[in-house]
Design an enzyme around this catalytic site. Structure first.
Site, PDB file in Angstrom:
ATOM      1  N   ARG A 226     -21.431 -41.353  25.401  1.00  0.00           N
ATOM      2  CA  ARG A 226     -20.708 -42.615  25.411  1.00  0.00           C
ATOM      3  C   ARG A 226     -19.341 -42.391  24.768  1.00  0.00           C
ATOM      4  NH1 ARG A 226     -25.231 -46.146  25.859  1.00  0.00           N
ATOM      5  NH2 ARG A 226     -26.553 -45.033  27.350  1.00  0.00           N
ATOM      6  N   HIS A 227     -18.330 -43.073  25.274  1.00  0.00           N
ATOM      7  CA  HIS A 227     -16.980 -42.956  24.739  1.00  0.00           C
ATOM      8  C   HIS A 227     -16.957 -43.449  23.295  1.00  0.00           C
ATOM      9  CE1 HIS A 227     -12.610 -43.445  24.381  1.00  0.00           C
ATOM     10  NE2 HIS A 227     -12.487 -42.721  25.482  1.00  0.00           N
ATOM     11  N   ALA A 228     -16.134 -42.793  22.474  1.00  0.00           N
ATOM     12  CA  ALA A 228     -16.078 -43.162  21.056  1.00  0.00           C
ATOM     13  C   ALA A 228     -15.384 -44.494  20.816  1.00  0.00           C
ATOM     14  CB  ALA A 228     -15.363 -42.064  20.271  1.00  0.00           C
TER      15      ALA A 228
END
Length: 383
Positions: A226-228
């Site tokens: 998942r994107h930060a």
């Protein structure tokens, strides 16, 4: 049609991956790359996978070059290297700092003798700094750059990226540095010493992590797939596998909410902004995977794509390299080898209008061009 680097001659003292990757990119674009190898050959000639006794990894990153065997521990080998340098525009080396000096082939010596020479030194940590003498392989660079620390599941251990990204980053920036120095030489008439490192290159290829560390003053943490900073921006589970989706603004999120049959999410205060969506991503993921659980990946991706949402299935490396997109973009092209026959090797990815792709040569046999090149040496051709 001509290739952009035709007429540029490169003397390549590099071995293993980073330096050879750099010079392979240059050879793809028409540079005449002379690979200088010790009598035992580049280490990669002895690293698998193998087919019919040939290293396929060596073939991949040494395509289109010529091989000259020189023993730099002998006076004759050093003199031949000096004579070759006089005929070249660019020299690439990826020894530890000081090694080329011990051979009498250091930057100060050769740039002084040949003022037009572009001399590129690619090492693990550069020519300066407290770590300059340390040995470096890709895993060491991934570990020290912070890349491994931000890669992996949030509750899991640090992970390597599944490719030698530190070496590749160094090779790309080495080619970039050589091209910039050659361009500047056209204006000044002088070459220069270009100093870069695998560590510097990989750290510089992490701009999101850099802004968080340097400007926001925070230490990025692992977030898995998942994107930060954004959501939904990652991979999610469907009925028969995983799919990737990228939603980066409120307008797109509204379309996404409708596409997954949850239009009310666009008005949910928990998901009102990108920041809030990332903070509440676990709750958002339940809605996404609840919808996707009833559909296979192909259907999920098709529905999202038709709604204008960036989405994709997860491809294997084989699926990617054999995809119609790779074929259309000519990212690999055939070469012929006396033992291996015809096979595909990668090609540099930039398309230059009017420049041909393909039509390249396989990696050379050890020392295949030694006699032909050394017997034609003349002094001062490039200086």
């Amino acid at each position: 049609m001509r290739r952009p680097l035709e007429g540029v001659r490169v003397l390549d003292f590099s071995r293993v991956l980073a330096g050879p990757y750099c010079t392979a990119l240059m050879a793809d674009l028409g540079a005449d790359v002379i690979k200088v190898e010790p009598p035992a050959g580049d280490d990669y000639r002895h690293v698998g996978p193998f087919k019919d006794g040939e290293s396929l990894l060596f073939q991949s990153v040494n395509r289109g070059k010529k091989s000259v065997v020189l023993d730099l521990k002998t006076d004759a080998g050093k003199q031949a290297a000096l004579d070759l340098t006089a005929t070249c525009d660019v020299l690439i080396e990826n020894f530890r700092p000081g090694v080329m000096d011990r051979f009498g082939l250091g930057a100060a010596n050769l740039c002084g003798a040949f003022p037009k020479l572009v001399y590129v030194s690619l090492s693990g940590f550069g020519q300066t700094g407290p770590n300059k003498a340390l040995p470096a392989y890709d895993i060491i660079i991934q570990a020290m750059s912070g890349l491994m620390d931000v890669t992996g599941e949030a509750d899991g251990p640090p992970m390597m990226v599944g490719e030698a990204l530190g070496d590749v980053a160094g090779g790309m920036f080495a080619a970039f540095g050589a091209m910039v120095a050659l361009f500047d030489r056209e204006r000044t008439g002088r070459g220069r010493h270009v100093d870069l490192s695998l560590f510097d290159s990989l750290v510089s290829m992490m701009p999101i992590a850099a802004c968080r560390a340097l400007i926001a003053g925070e230490t990025p943490q692992r977030t898995g797939n998942r994107h930060a900073l954004s959501a939904p921006f990652g991979t999610y589970q469907a009925k028969d596998g995983h799919f990737a989706v990228a939603v980066l603004n409120d307008r797109l999120f509204e379309s996404f909410s409708s596409a997954i049959a949850q239009p009310q999410l666009a008005d949910d205060p928990r998901f009102a902004t990108d920041v809030l969506r990332r903070q509440n991503e676990p709750e958002l993921a339940e809605f996404i995977e609840g919808w996707a659980a009833n559909n296979d990946v192909e259907t999920v991706v098709d529905n999202l794509t038709r709604a204008g949402i960036p989405a994709a299935p997860l491809s294997s490396v084989m699926q990617a390299w054999t995809s119609p997109q790779v074929e259309a973009r000519a990212l690999a092209s055939p070469v012929s080898h006396p033992t291996l026959g015809q096979f595909l090797v990668p090609e540099q990815p930039v398309h230059f209008n009017g420049a041909p792709r393909g039509g390249r040569q396989a990696a050379p046999a050890l020392g295949a061009h030694t006699v032909d090149i050394l017997k034609t040496l003349t002094h001062g051709d490039r200086t």
